[in-house]
Every structure is written in structure tokens, then in C-alpha cells.
Design an enzyme around this catalytic site. Structure first.
Site, short mmCIF file in Angstrom:
data_model
loop_
_atom_site.label_atom_id
_atom_site.label_comp_id
_atom_site.label_asym_id
_atom_site.label_seq_id
_atom_site.Cartn_x
_atom_site.Cartn_y
_atom_site.Cartn_z
CE LYS A 284 -3.90 -1.84 2.69
NZ LYS A 284 -4.97 -1.66 1.69
NE ARG A 358 -10.83 -9.75 -1.87
CZ ARG A 358 -11.18 -8.80 -2.74
NH1 ARG A 358 -11.59 -9.14 -3.96
NH2 ARG A 358 -11.15 -7.54 -2.40
#
Ligand code: BES
Ligand code: MN
Ligand code: ZN
Length: 504
Positions: A284, A358
């Protein structure tokens, strides 16, 4: 903070401050009389409009044994639970800022509030206490006070010591019961906030599991922690893949609350427990990365909710499942393009290592269905930035394969003030997560990011008929200035509790 309940009139009890709630109409109607009786002459018209969450400070000339300070607290129209919660929140926030230790809330109009809001006195008492605990919350356990001697040495209270619900008349028992429940809900929610606010170096996956064990001890329910060896034996390939870059082992924690009598339903709650999300090799940007200490907000909400369910003694079996790890880049980290095999046997092409939530949830969902086949599965996760783009910082995204369940969660959002908005799970979105080399791809391109994430999760519920996914990326940890108290909100605890209460 402890609470006490008394029939004695608010104006007469010994406290640092007396709080008087007013709806807009009631303020116009009763202010002169009520305040007059307290020896307060008048309140200039424009100084206080009694909107929900508005407060004003007044002072009595003499008060005998009663409090010298009086706080007016607006409840607006006074028609919804939310208005009373907002008012109590604002009162407590102000009281902590003013270093007031003992608060007396004048509850004498409780029957009138009850009629207007269609909430039982017990529920209102609970909401007031919940709201007060919420507003009184501060995260200061990592402050040593070394650089702020004045503040540290002052003997003024740093937290609310006692919340007195006064003037309860013949509603004493109901208020007592409600206040007790409110303490459970409010303090569990604040526990969740503490966990979320703890940074990565203070909360590893193992420490998160320890927090669940502590919750189990307090709540008297069973907690089991799987270590890396057990996780490997179970073949939780999603959790292991995300953990590959880390120096700290993953954990998989099971919280299992069984009620005394027969359970009306079995509910599995799954919470994303990424203790820090750097993005992994798909790193990120630096800007805002520190907020990713909050990427275990789903896990914190699940742990706190199970503890609260146990405290309230709800007649439901509630199983909390918390897959936990951090997501780090290193020479051993998983690489974009890797294909992994999850516990379900479904293979996943990891196009982006930053879509890690996920992957760990996939295994937890598989485990929930396989091991418990519960009536309902609900997962809570700070899953996508896209959900913040869609709904902002005060509303969570709701995805469900069953309309009635979605409707109940929506209602719980309205009553708890932790709002959700339903998003689609249409088949069209499956196209976006097709992989050329594996069964499914872990990202879906630029559009509909929160939907493709949900569609991905849906592949792992193995045909379960009542599943809901709640994306709490926005409201769990609002960006600076997004909420009154910086940092974690504990979002999800009240929402899920209200849902579970409706099934009790
Ligand atoms: N934890 C983040 C989602 C997030 C972002 C939560 C901002 C709270 C605030 C999640 O793991 C993530 O990185 N999601 C990616 C998915 C993308 C790579 C498909 C995202 O939202 O950008
Ligand atoms: Mn991520
Ligand atoms: Zn994440």
C-alpha cells in the site's frame, strides 16, 4: 464506570452534575418550570435548541446536597432510540472533558420518553448507559503521561466513576435491568475499540487470540485457539498464504457460547483478523497505511459480540470464528500471480496480495459451514476501500443471499444506529473474478470492488442458504475527523446484538 439507580429526585442527589434531557417540544413546554425548580432563572432562547446530541451547561445558585452544575441535553424529537443514545453520548463526552466523576441523569420523564419513542423503559435505560459508555471512551492506555505532568498529577477524575439514574420512581426495576444490560453492551463495545486501537506491535495474531481467551474467561464460554501446525493440518491455505510474509504465526480462534437451555438458533459469526495490513508485496502507499492496524475490526466486533451475548444470556448458540495474521511483504511473502489452494479445495489466483482479507475469510467460512452447519453465517470485515467510496464512513455495506435475513439486519442497523445498506450479489459480477489459471481470482478490476469481494466470499459458503457479509471498512475506523472520538468505533457489536436480540 459503575452505575446506580435511585428513585430519589435528580435535583437532590449528590453528584458533580445533574443532567436533564429535553425534547424540542418539552423544552418549550417545561423548561421554565423544571429549571425554575432547580433555581435557574432562564435559558436564552437561542442558546439551546434541544437537538439530539446538543448540550448546554448551566449553574444553580444554591443546590443544598444536589449538584451545582446542570447539563441540558437535547433528544430532538425524542422519537427514536438513536436520539437518546446520541444525547447520552454527548453528555458523557462533555463530562469526561470537564473531568466530572459523578453524573446524575434525571430519568423522571422516562414514561413520556417511552411513549414517544415506543421503546420500553428498560430498553431506554440500556440505551442511555450504552451511549454514556460510548461517549466516555478514551484510548489512553499507551500514554505514559511523562510529558504532561500537570495532567497526570491532577487529582481530577479522568473517567466517569459513577452514572446515577435518578428519579426512576416506580420504574426502578426496569431501569435497573436495562442499565445492567447497557453496561454489558457498552463495555463489550469499548473492549472491541481497545483491540482495534492497539497498533500492530501491541497486537499480533497470538495476542488477538489471547484477548479472545480473556473474553471467554469473563463471559464463561469456551475458546479454542488453533496454532500454525493445526491450521496447516486443516489445510487453511488462504490463511497460510497471507501469513507467508510474516515473522509471526497465524491463529484461528473459535469462541463457542452455548446457552443454558435449548438454543433457538445456531449462529456463526466470522471476523476478519488482519492485525496489520501493509498490502504485502502489492504494498500500500505510505499515506494512511498506519490506519491498517484497524484491519482486525471484524474480529474485534465478533469477540466482543460473543462476550456480550454470554453476558446477556441470550438463548442462542453463537460461535465466533477469527482467522488472524498480519499481511507483510518479505522474501517469503506470497507473490502476485501465485495460485493457492484453500481449505475448501477451491484454487485461487492471487492477483493482488492486498486483497488478503477474502483469502483468510474463505477458510473461515468453509470451516463454519463444514464444522457447524449453523442456521445463519454472518461475516464482518474491513474488506474493501471500494465500500468506503460507495457508502462513506458511517454506513456499512450489506450483502446477503437471503432477503429476510438482509431485512432483519437492516432493521437492526436502524435500531442500533449502526446502519447498513444492501448491495447486490447478482451473477453478472461473477464474470469479473474469473481466472484463466485457477478456479477464481482474488480481485475483480476497478469497478464494483466491494461487490466482487462479496461474490468471492460467496463461493466459499458451500451453498449455505442464510449468509450475510457486512463490509465495515468505512465505519469501523473513520478517517481523522470522521467521528467525535478518534479511532475505533466498535462498529458491528450493537448491530449484531440487536439482530440476535430480535431472535431471542
Ligand atoms: N483492508 C483493506 C480494505 C480497507 C481499505 C479497509 C481502507 C479500511 C480502509 C483490504 O485488505 C484491501 O486492501 N482491499 C483492497 C482490495 C483490492 C486490492 C482489490 C482495496 O480495497 O483496495
Ligand atoms: Mn489489503
Ligand atoms: Zn485488509
Amino acid at each position: 464506570m459503575k452505575y446506580t439507580v435511585t428513585a430519589k429526585e435528580g435535583g437532590l442527589v449528590k453528584a458533580d452534575i445533574l443532567v436533564r434531557f429535553f425534547g424540542k417540544k418539552e423544552f418549550k413546554r417545561d423548561a421554565a418550570k423544571v429549571l425554575g425548580a432547580l433555581g435557574i432563572v432562564a435559558v436564552p432562547d437561542d442558546d439551546f435548541k434541544a437537538s439530539a446530541g446538543e448540550v448546554a451547561m448551566l449553574y444553580r445558585q444554591t443546590s443544598g446536597k444536589g449538584a451545582l452544575r446542570v447539563m441540558l441535553a437535547g433528544v430532538g424529537e425524542g422519537k427514536t432510540a438513536e436520539e437518546y443514545r446520541k444525547a447520552a453520548d454527548a453528555v458523557a463526552r462533555k463530562a469526561v472533558d470537564l473531568h466530572l466523576g459523578v453524573l446524575a441523569l434525571d430519568c423522571s420523564p422516562i414514561d413520556e420518553w417511552s411513549k414517544q419513542s415506543k421503546q420500553k423503559p428498560e430498553a431506554l435505560a440500556s440505551i442511555l448507559v450504552e451511549g454514556a459508555l460510548f461517549g466516555a471512551y478514551r484510548f489512553d492506555r499507551l500514554k505514559s503521561g511523562k510529558l504532561d505532568k500537570e495532567e497526570k498529577d491532577s487529582d481530577k477524575p479522568k473517567a466517569i466513576e459513577e452514572l446515577m439514574l435518578a428519579g426512576c420512581g416506580d420504574r426502578l426495576d426496569a431501569v435497573e435491568k436495562g442499565a445492567k444490560a447497557g453496561m454489558i453492551v457498552g463495555s463489550c463495545q469499548n473492549q472491541a475499540r481497545d483491540l482495534v486501537n492497539l497498533p500492530g506491535n501491541h497486537l499480533s495474531a497470538e495476542e488477538l487470540a489471547d484477548a479472545a481467551i480473556e473474553a471467554g474467561k469473563r463471559g464463561g464460554f469456551e475458546v479454542t485457539v488453533f496454532d500454525k501446525k493445526k491450521i496447516t493440518e486443516l489445510g487453511m491455505g488462504g490463511l497460510l498464504a497471507v501469513n507467508k510474509g510474516s515473522l509471526e504465526p497465524p491463529t484461528f480462534t473459535i469462541l463457542d457460547y452455548k446457552p443454558k437451555g435449548k438454543a433457538k438458533k445456531t449462529i456463526a459469526l466470522v471476523g476478519k483478523g488482519v492485525t496489520f495490513d501493509s498490502g504485502g508485496i502489492s504494498l500500500k502507499p505510505a499515506q494512511g497505511m498506519e490506519e491498517m492496524k484497524s484491519d482486525m475490526s471484524g474480529a474485534a466486533a465478533v469477540i466482543a459480540t460473543v462476550e456480550a451475548v454470554a453476558g446477556l444470556g441470550l438463548p442462542l448458540r453463537v460461535i465466533g470464528l477469527v482467522p488472524a495474521t498480519d499481511n507483510m511483504p518479505s522474501g517469503s511473502a506470497q507473490k502476485p500471480g501465485d495460485v493457492i489452494t484453500t481449505m475448501s479445495g477451491i484454487t485461487v489466483e492471487v492477483g493482488n496480495t492486498d486483497a488478503e482479507g477474502r483469502l483468510i475469510l474463505a477458510d473461515a467460512l468453509t470451516y463454519a459451514k463444514k464444522e457447524y452447519d449453523p442456521d445463519v453465517i454472518i461475516d464482518l470485515a474491513t474488506l474493501t476501500g471500494a465500500c468506503i467510496v460507495a457508502l462513506g464512513n458511517s454506513v456499512a455495506g450489506l450483502f446477503s443471499n437471503e432477503d429476510k435475513l438482509a431485512e432483519s439486519i437492516f432493521e437492526a442497523g436502524q435500531s442500533s444506529g449502526e446502519k447498513v445498506w444492501k448491495m447486490p450479489l447478482w451473477d453478472e459480477y461473477d464474470e469479473l473474478i474469473k481466472s484463466d489459471v485457477a478456479d477464481v481470482h482474488n480481485t475483480g478490476g476497478r469497478g464494483a470492488g466491494s461487490v466482487t469481494a462479496a461474490k468471492f466470499l460467496q463461493k466459499f459458503i458451500d451453498g449455505h442458504k442464510r449468509w450475510a457479509h457486512i463490509d465495515i471498512a468505512g465505519p469501523a475506523f473513520p478517517a481523522k475527523g470522521g467521528s467525535k472520538t478518534p479511532g475505533a468505533t466498535g462498529f458491528g457489536v450493537r448491530l449484531v446484538l440487536d439482530l440476535l436480540k430480535s431472535w431471542s
